[in-house]
Scaffold this motif. Structure first.
Motif, PDB file in Angstrom:
ATOM      1  N   LYS A 187       0.830  -1.200   0.000  1.00 27.63           N
ATOM      2  CA  LYS A 187       0.000   0.000   0.000  1.00 27.63           C
ATOM      3  C   LYS A 187       0.869   1.256   0.000  1.00 27.63           C
ATOM      4  CE  LYS A 187      -4.103  -1.865   2.234  1.00 27.63           C
ATOM      5  NZ  LYS A 187      -4.971  -1.791   3.405  1.00 27.63           N
ATOM      6  N   LEU A 188       1.899   1.248   0.802  1.00 30.89           N
ATOM      7  CA  LEU A 188       2.798   2.400   0.862  1.00 30.89           C
ATOM      8  C   LEU A 188       3.499   2.611  -0.478  1.00 30.89           C
ATOM      9  CD1 LEU A 188       4.059   4.625   2.582  1.00 30.89           C
ATOM     10  CD2 LEU A 188       5.810   2.987   3.277  1.00 30.89           C
ATOM     11  N   SER A 189       3.909   1.538  -1.086  1.00 31.22           N
ATOM     12  CA  SER A 189       4.560   1.626  -2.399  1.00 31.22           C
ATOM     13  C   SER A 189       3.600   2.191  -3.439  1.00 31.22           C
ATOM     14  CB  SER A 189       5.048   0.254  -2.851  1.00 31.22           C
ATOM     15  OG  SER A 189       6.012  -0.240  -1.963  1.00 31.22           O
ATOM     16  N   MET A 190       2.352   1.739  -3.407  1.00 27.60           N
ATOM     17  CA  MET A 190       1.364   2.232  -4.367  1.00 27.60           C
ATOM     18  C   MET A 190       1.068   3.712  -4.144  1.00 27.60           C
ATOM     19  SD  MET A 190       0.768  -0.041  -6.529  1.00 27.60           S
ATOM     20  CE  MET A 190      -0.627   0.652  -7.355  1.00 27.60           C
ATOM     21  N   VAL A 191       0.964   4.120  -2.889  1.00 26.52           N
ATOM     22  CA  VAL A 191       0.720   5.528  -2.585  1.00 26.52           C
ATOM     23  C   VAL A 191       1.882   6.384  -3.081  1.00 26.52           C
ATOM     24  CG1 VAL A 191       0.526   7.195  -0.696  1.00 26.52           C
ATOM     25  CG2 VAL A 191      -0.842   5.113  -0.662  1.00 26.52           C
ATOM     26  N   LEU A 192       3.087   5.933  -2.842  1.00 28.65           N
ATOM     27  CA  LEU A 192       4.252   6.685  -3.317  1.00 28.65           C
ATOM     28  C   LEU A 192       4.302   6.722  -4.838  1.00 28.65           C
ATOM     29  CD1 LEU A 192       6.993   5.478  -0.810  1.00 28.65           C
ATOM     30  CD2 LEU A 192       5.904   7.716  -0.911  1.00 28.65           C
ATOM     31  N   LEU A 193       3.963   5.641  -5.476  1.00 26.91           N
ATOM     32  CA  LEU A 193       3.955   5.577  -6.934  1.00 26.91           C
ATOM     33  C   LEU A 193       2.923   6.547  -7.516  1.00 26.91           C
ATOM     34  CD1 LEU A 193       4.940   4.210  -9.559  1.00 26.91           C
ATOM     35  CD2 LEU A 193       3.074   2.584  -9.243  1.00 26.91           C
ATOM     36  N   VAL A 194       1.719   6.521  -6.959  1.00 25.61           N
ATOM     37  CA  VAL A 194       0.658   7.410  -7.439  1.00 25.61           C
ATOM     38  C   VAL A 194       1.033   8.872  -7.185  1.00 25.61           C
ATOM     39  CG1 VAL A 194      -1.740   8.105  -7.061  1.00 25.61           C
ATOM     40  CG2 VAL A 194      -1.156   5.690  -7.241  1.00 25.61           C
ATOM     41  N   ALA A 195       1.591   9.144  -6.025  1.00 27.66           N
ATOM     42  CA  ALA A 195       1.991  10.517  -5.710  1.00 27.66           C
ATOM     43  C   ALA A 195       3.087  10.991  -6.656  1.00 27.66           C
ATOM     44  CB  ALA A 195       2.461  10.606  -4.263  1.00 27.66           C
TER      45      ALA A 195
END
Length: 75
Positions: A8-16
């Motif tokens: 989830k953290l990786s996805m949030v960072l990717l989207v950001a």
């Protein structure tokens, strides 16, 4: 559990990070559109100036021709 949190953290960072990358793209599209609008406006002004110059040249030629005709000469 930790693996899910990391995903989830990786996805949030990717989207950001992707959203920050697309912001300059939108800004540059607006900049390109603005520059194109300015260039079109300048070209329109140049066309108007050329048409006015052409009209003035034709008027001058007509006046000169009228003077020649008054003097008995051909245009």
């Amino acid at each position: 559990m930790k693996h899910t949190y990391t995903n989830k953290l990786s996805m949030v960072l990717l989207v950001a990070s992707l959203s920050f990358l697309t912001l300059p793209a939108f800004a540059s599209k607006e900049d390109i559109q603005s520059r194109a609008s300015v260039q079109i406006y300048k070209l329109q002004q140049q066309i108007k100036a050329a048409e006015a110059n052409k009209q003035q040249t034709e008027t001058v030629k007509a006046v000169e021709c009228k003077k020649l005709v008054e003097q008995g000469k051909k245009c």
